[in-house]
Design a protein around this motif. Structure first.
Motif, short mmCIF file in Angstrom:
data_model
loop_
_atom_site.label_atom_id
_atom_site.label_comp_id
_atom_site.label_asym_id
_atom_site.label_seq_id
_atom_site.Cartn_x
_atom_site.Cartn_y
_atom_site.Cartn_z
N ARG A 41 0.83 -1.29 -0.07
CA ARG A 41 0.19 -0.19 0.03
C ARG A 41 0.90 1.23 -0.02
NH1 ARG A 41 -5.17 0.31 1.52
NH2 ARG A 41 -4.60 2.27 2.91
N GLU A 42 2.05 1.02 0.42
CA GLU A 42 3.04 2.47 0.36
C GLU A 42 3.32 2.65 -1.20
OE1 GLU A 42 6.66 2.39 2.91
OE2 GLU A 42 5.35 1.41 4.37
N TYR A 43 3.12 1.63 -2.07
CA TYR A 43 3.43 1.94 -3.46
C TYR A 43 2.13 2.39 -3.96
CZ TYR A 43 7.88 -0.55 -2.73
OH TYR A 43 9.01 -0.95 -2.16
N TYR A 44 1.12 1.85 -3.74
CA TYR A 44 -0.32 2.03 -4.41
C TYR A 44 -1.38 1.72 -3.27
CZ TYR A 44 2.25 1.12 -8.76
OH TYR A 44 3.10 1.02 -9.97
N PRO A 45 -1.89 3.13 -2.80
CA PRO A 45 -2.85 3.19 -1.73
C PRO A 45 -4.12 2.62 -2.16
CG PRO A 45 -1.56 5.23 -2.05
CD PRO A 45 -1.28 4.31 -3.16
N ASP A 46 -4.22 2.41 -3.47
CA ASP A 46 -5.63 1.94 -3.75
C ASP A 46 -5.97 0.30 -3.51
OD1 ASP A 46 -3.78 1.19 -5.84
OD2 ASP A 46 -5.08 1.06 -7.31
N ILE A 47 -4.86 -0.26 -3.05
CA ILE A 47 -5.02 -1.82 -2.76
C ILE A 47 -5.51 -2.00 -1.41
CG2 ILE A 47 -3.54 -3.77 -1.93
CD1 ILE A 47 -1.14 -2.57 -3.74
N PRO A 48 -6.53 -2.51 -1.54
CA PRO A 48 -7.54 -2.60 -0.09
C PRO A 48 -6.55 -3.17 1.16
CG PRO A 48 -8.68 -3.63 -2.02
CD PRO A 48 -7.40 -3.33 -2.41
N THR A 49 -6.92 -2.56 2.10
CA THR A 49 -6.18 -3.09 3.63
C THR A 49 -6.44 -4.65 3.79
OG1 THR A 49 -6.51 -1.01 4.27
CG2 THR A 49 -5.88 -2.68 5.83
N SER A 50 -7.63 -4.94 3.24
CA SER A 50 -7.74 -6.58 3.83
C SER A 50 -6.89 -7.28 2.75
CB SER A 50 -9.15 -6.66 3.13
OG SER A 50 -9.71 -6.18 1.96
N LEU A 51 -6.66 -7.03 1.63
CA LEU A 51 -5.94 -7.81 0.50
C LEU A 51 -4.52 -7.57 1.08
CD1 LEU A 51 -5.48 -9.28 -1.93
CD2 LEU A 51 -5.75 -7.04 -3.23
N GLU A 52 -4.00 -6.64 1.41
CA GLU A 52 -2.58 -6.42 2.08
C GLU A 52 -2.31 -7.37 3.19
OE1 GLU A 52 0.38 -3.18 4.22
OE2 GLU A 52 -1.82 -3.56 4.44
N LYS A 53 -3.52 -7.65 4.07
CA LYS A 53 -3.44 -8.53 5.24
C LYS A 53 -3.08 -9.79 4.64
CE LYS A 53 -5.82 -5.73 8.60
NZ LYS A 53 -6.97 -5.59 9.54
N ILE A 54 -3.85 -10.21 3.70
CA ILE A 54 -3.91 -11.44 2.87
C ILE A 54 -2.20 -11.80 2.56
CG2 ILE A 54 -4.44 -12.99 1.01
CD1 ILE A 54 -7.23 -11.94 1.32
N ILE A 55 -1.71 -10.87 2.07
CA ILE A 55 -0.15 -11.07 1.55
C ILE A 55 0.53 -11.11 2.72
CG2 ILE A 55 1.50 -10.08 0.31
CD1 ILE A 55 -0.42 -8.58 -1.56
N ARG A 56 0.24 -10.49 3.70
CA ARG A 56 1.19 -10.44 4.90
C ARG A 56 1.05 -11.87 5.83
NH1 ARG A 56 -0.65 -5.78 8.41
NH2 ARG A 56 0.53 -6.93 9.97
N LYS A 57 -0.16 -12.37 5.76
CA LYS A 57 -0.35 -13.60 5.99
C LYS A 57 0.20 -14.67 5.42
CE LYS A 57 -4.00 -16.49 8.37
NZ LYS A 57 -5.17 -16.54 8.95
N CYS A 58 0.22 -14.56 4.03
CA CYS A 58 0.88 -15.62 3.40
C CYS A 58 2.16 -15.72 3.47
CB CYS A 58 0.32 -15.34 1.76
SG CYS A 58 -1.18 -15.62 1.35
N THR A 59 3.15 -14.50 3.76
CA THR A 59 4.30 -14.46 3.63
C THR A 59 5.01 -14.32 5.09
OG1 THR A 59 4.12 -11.80 3.54
CG2 THR A 59 4.37 -13.38 1.61
N GLN A 60 4.23 -14.82 5.86
CA GLN A 60 4.85 -14.83 7.26
C GLN A 60 6.28 -15.84 7.43
OE1 GLN A 60 3.57 -13.57 10.73
NE2 GLN A 60 3.12 -12.37 9.10
N LYS A 61 7.35 -15.33 8.04
CA LYS A 61 8.44 -16.17 8.27
C LYS A 61 8.18 -17.54 8.60
CE LYS A 61 10.50 -12.43 7.04
NZ LYS A 61 11.05 -12.12 5.62
#
Length: 736
Positions: free
Chosen positions: A230-250
């Motif tokens: 979202r820092e690159y493209y604020p039009d990305i829904p927050t919910s979608l950003e959370k999905i990506i964060r959850k997919c890429t947990q260490k």
């Protein structure tokens, strides 16, 4: 590289090279059995010549062949032809997701969600069959021309082993999961991590981690934190950003446990982008080929160091980690292929600690970060098993030295059962015995490699028909595996030549049921296709595939094409209304229809143009059907015809004194005057009768007047001496 026109297994004709990777080349080819185009992935010679790789490759390929899903590139066949090993796959016309991203810069969120769902659906189908991709990236996602995404390249990189490469194969470094980067176990959640990185690239147009070399990028996956998309493209829904964060947990256990769970959240966000239901634990790219890491690079990754141009320096963690509570979640069961293909690092001794330049031991990673729980369990069980084996071997060694008769016998403790004295020899040379290997189930070339590898020199392959074993694979061997024999012992290896052969009967022209009976009596299965044919009677056989006389295995399928008779094409009736009569006739002839014109008066349609038609426009009719249409004669004109009646009689004219008279009777309509009677008349001619005298036709008016002139022999008008009032005109309307 295979040349165009090369035939593989007498079935697949190579058309052209369409792509090349590290271990294989992909060709477009035509299957001449099913008459369709396919993609064929062929292993490069340096891999095809290794029996261990080929065996693993076949297992992986057969596993991929069991995956059938709209979002996975289907595998049709696996084969070998003169040492060329290949996989036959569905030919997907389209572009890769990587090329699509490069062409568009980035993908809009809703479309990215749709793409991610399709990829996840393909992964879920694979995971349900215990198949882990291990190299998910946009380059391995093909977008067909109809918009469907398909996951491809299952299993090839996984098949590589340390016996065929000198490096450690892993997924593409820009998309690799932390556990893969450390050389540890990978499971379904590793694919989910790589899909998360792929989603990041779809939404931003670039990957989250870049570095000078593979080691630096791998360490970022292990230690680094991603910049929020979202820092690159604020039009990305927050919910979608959370999905990506959850997919890429260490840690794998903090990601989605299954692709189905990921799909469920993606669908929720697709329906309502503003939804807040995603729970996340707190805490421009080159072609990205599947990388081959050197042992040095793997060691650097495991110890947290990266390569520098000048020297090797330690890379401190990006940020201190806060203590995390381990999620109470189930651990995914291991894939069935993990036992078949051990990771390279499992085959090497990695127990030594790396030592930094200052002599101090490198800091180890947290246990939860470094080893998968299953790996710990395997190490523990393996250690116990090794200890037991070593203890047994020690006892046997001590017993042999002490002369114990541990294995039984008649007290012979000094004779070795592992040597055979050569009879008739003057020396004491003994032939060494070795245990026979098991080659049952291997392909012939793989079995031969195995025999050579173990030093056997006197073996023979004998072909034998078998209804259950695929052609080219070993059915049995004359000496059971494990039997101690000399390397020159005669060994017979029986290889399947497939099922019994039979010739396809000639059924051309036969009625369907007769043809089916003949083929089934020959031990063949029958399928049907249908086609129109002008020369073959309906319900009779047009052709068969394979053709008559072809030798095939019993139980093979023969497809017969049944005639539907002469094709009667359906034609959509064209629109004739408003066309001229000539145009209408030409249009019908153009589509093989027959015209039948008729004519009517019309106050609305111009003369010569079509008023109506039957059948109506776009009605489906058989070719050759007659189409009737009405042509306008223009507005209708009313005309009349006229006939005359009545007579002229003499009242007082003295014919004896004055002689004959001249009579002229005419009738005037508008500006036209028509003669009714004209001539000389004497006393005996009167009365003059005009009954039945026909006047002109085509008159536009039905009104007129009589004009009667009677003159004597001297030209004097004597009309008044006669009665002329009895004349009449009758008008009749003409039919047009």
């Amino acid at each position: 590289m295979l040349n165009p026109g090369t035939m593989l297994s007498g079935r697949y004709e190579i058309i052209e090279l369409v792509g090349s990777g590290g271990m294989s080349e992909v060709y477009k080819a035509k299957c001449h059995v099913l008459n369709r185009y396919v993609a064929i992935k062929v292993l490069k010679p340096e891999f095809s010549s290794d029996v261990n790789f080929v065996t693993k490759f076949r297992i992986e390929a057969q596993s991929a062949a069991g995956l059938s899903h709209p979002n996975i590139v289907n595998v049709y066949d696996v084969g070998e032809d003169n040492g060329i090993y290949y996989i036959v796959m569905e030919l997907v016309e389209g572009t890769t997701l990587k090329e699509y991203i490069q062409a568009h810069g980035r993908i809009e969120p809703m479309q990215a969600i749709d793409f991610a769902i399709q990829i996840a659906q393909g992964l879920q189908a694979a995971h349900e069959h215990h198949t882990i991709h291990r190299d998910i990236k946009p380059q391995n996602i093909i977008m067909s021309n109809n918009g469907t995404l398909k996951v491809t390249d299952f299993g090839i990189a996984r098949a590589a082993s340390s016996s065929t490469t000198t490096t450690n194969a892993m997924g593409s470094v820009h998309y690799i999961s932390p556990e893969q980067a450390r050389g540890g176990f990978s499971d379904e959640r590793s694919d989910i991590y790589s899909l998360g990185i792929t989603m990041y690239e779809m939404l931003t147009g670039h990957v989250p981690f870049e570095g000078e070399n593979n080691v630096a990028i791998a360490l970022m996956h292990i230690q680094g934190e991603m910049v929020s998309p979202r820092e690159y493209y604020p039009d990305i829904p927050t919910s979608l950003e959370k999905i990506i964060r959850k997919c890429t947990q260490k840690k794998p256990e903090r990601r989605y446990l299954t692709a189905n769970a990921l799909i469920a959240d993606l669908n929720r966000v697709k329906e309502n982008p503003n939804i807040d239901c995603i729970v996340v634990p707190k805490t421009s790219v080159p072609t990205s080929p599947t990388i081959e890491m050197t042992k040095q690079e793997m060691e650097m990754i495991k110890t947290g160091r990266q390569v520098d141009k000048a020297d090797t320096t330690e890379v401190p963690p990006v940020s201190p980690r806060t203590s995390e509570i381990k999620a109470n979640v189930p651990v995914m069961p291991p894939s069935q292929f993990d036992d078949l293909f051990p990771d390279d690092d499992d085959e090497e001794d990695d127990t030594d600690e790396s030592v930094a330049d200052d002599g101090e031991q490198e800091q180890e990673y947290d246990g939860e970060e470094e080893l998968d729980p299953r790996l710990k369990k395997i190490i523990m069980v393996s250690s116990i098993a090794i200890a037991v084996v070593l203890a047994i071997l020690a006892i046997l060694l001590i017993g042999k030295i002490a002369g114990w008769n541990i294995l039984g016998g008649k007290g012979k403790t000094e004779e070795s059962t592992d040597v055979i004295t050569t009879e008739g020899s003057n020396d004491t040379t003994a032939q060494e015995t070795v245990p026979m290997v098991n080659v049952v189930g291997l392909y012939k070339t793989a079995a031969e490699e195995q025999m050579k590898k173990n030093g056997f020199t006197n073996y023979t392959f004998v072909e034998k028909t078998d209804a259950t074993v695929e052609k080219g694979y070993v059915i049995s061997q004359s000496i059971d595996d494990g039997t101690s024999i000399t390397k020159d012992t005669q060994i017979t290896i029986y290889v399947s030549s497939g099922k019994e052969k039979t010739k396809v009967p000639n059924v051309l022209g036969y009625e369907d049921s007769q043809a089916t009976t003949l083929l089934e009596e020959a031990g063949l299965k029958v399928t049907h296709g249908y086609a129109y044919d002008d020369n073959v009677e309906k319900d009779h056989v047009i052709s068969s595939d394979p053709v008559a006389g072809t030798e095939v295995e019993e139980g093979s399928t023969v497809k017969i094409i049944i005639s539907n008779g002469k094709e009667t094409k359906k034609i959509a009736v064209p629109n004739l209304k408003g066309r001229s009569e000539a145009d209408a006739a030409a249009k019908l002839q153009e589509v093989n229809l027959v015209g039948n014109p008729s004519y009517e008066y019309s106050d609305d349609v111009k003369e010569g143009q079509v008023i109506s038609q039957d059948p109506e426009v776009n009605t489906e009719v058989d070719e050759g059907t007659t189409v009737s249409y009405v042509v306008s004669k223009g507005p209708q004109k009313v005309t009349y015809s006229v006939s005359f009646s009545g007579s002229i009689s003499n009242i007082e004219f003295d014919f004896d004194t004055f002689g004959s008279v001249t009579v002229d009777i005419s009738y005037t309509i508008g500006r036209q005057t028509f003669s009714v009677y004209s001539g000389k008349a004497g006393a005996g001619d009167f009365p003059i009768n005009i009954d039945g005298v026909e006047g002109p036709t085509g008159l536009e008016s039905n009104q007129g007047s009589f004009s009667v002139t009677i003159t004597d022999s001297e030209g004097i008008d004597v009309t008044s001496s006669f009665n002329t009032g009895g004349l009449s005109a009758t008008f009749t309307q003409e039919s047009n």
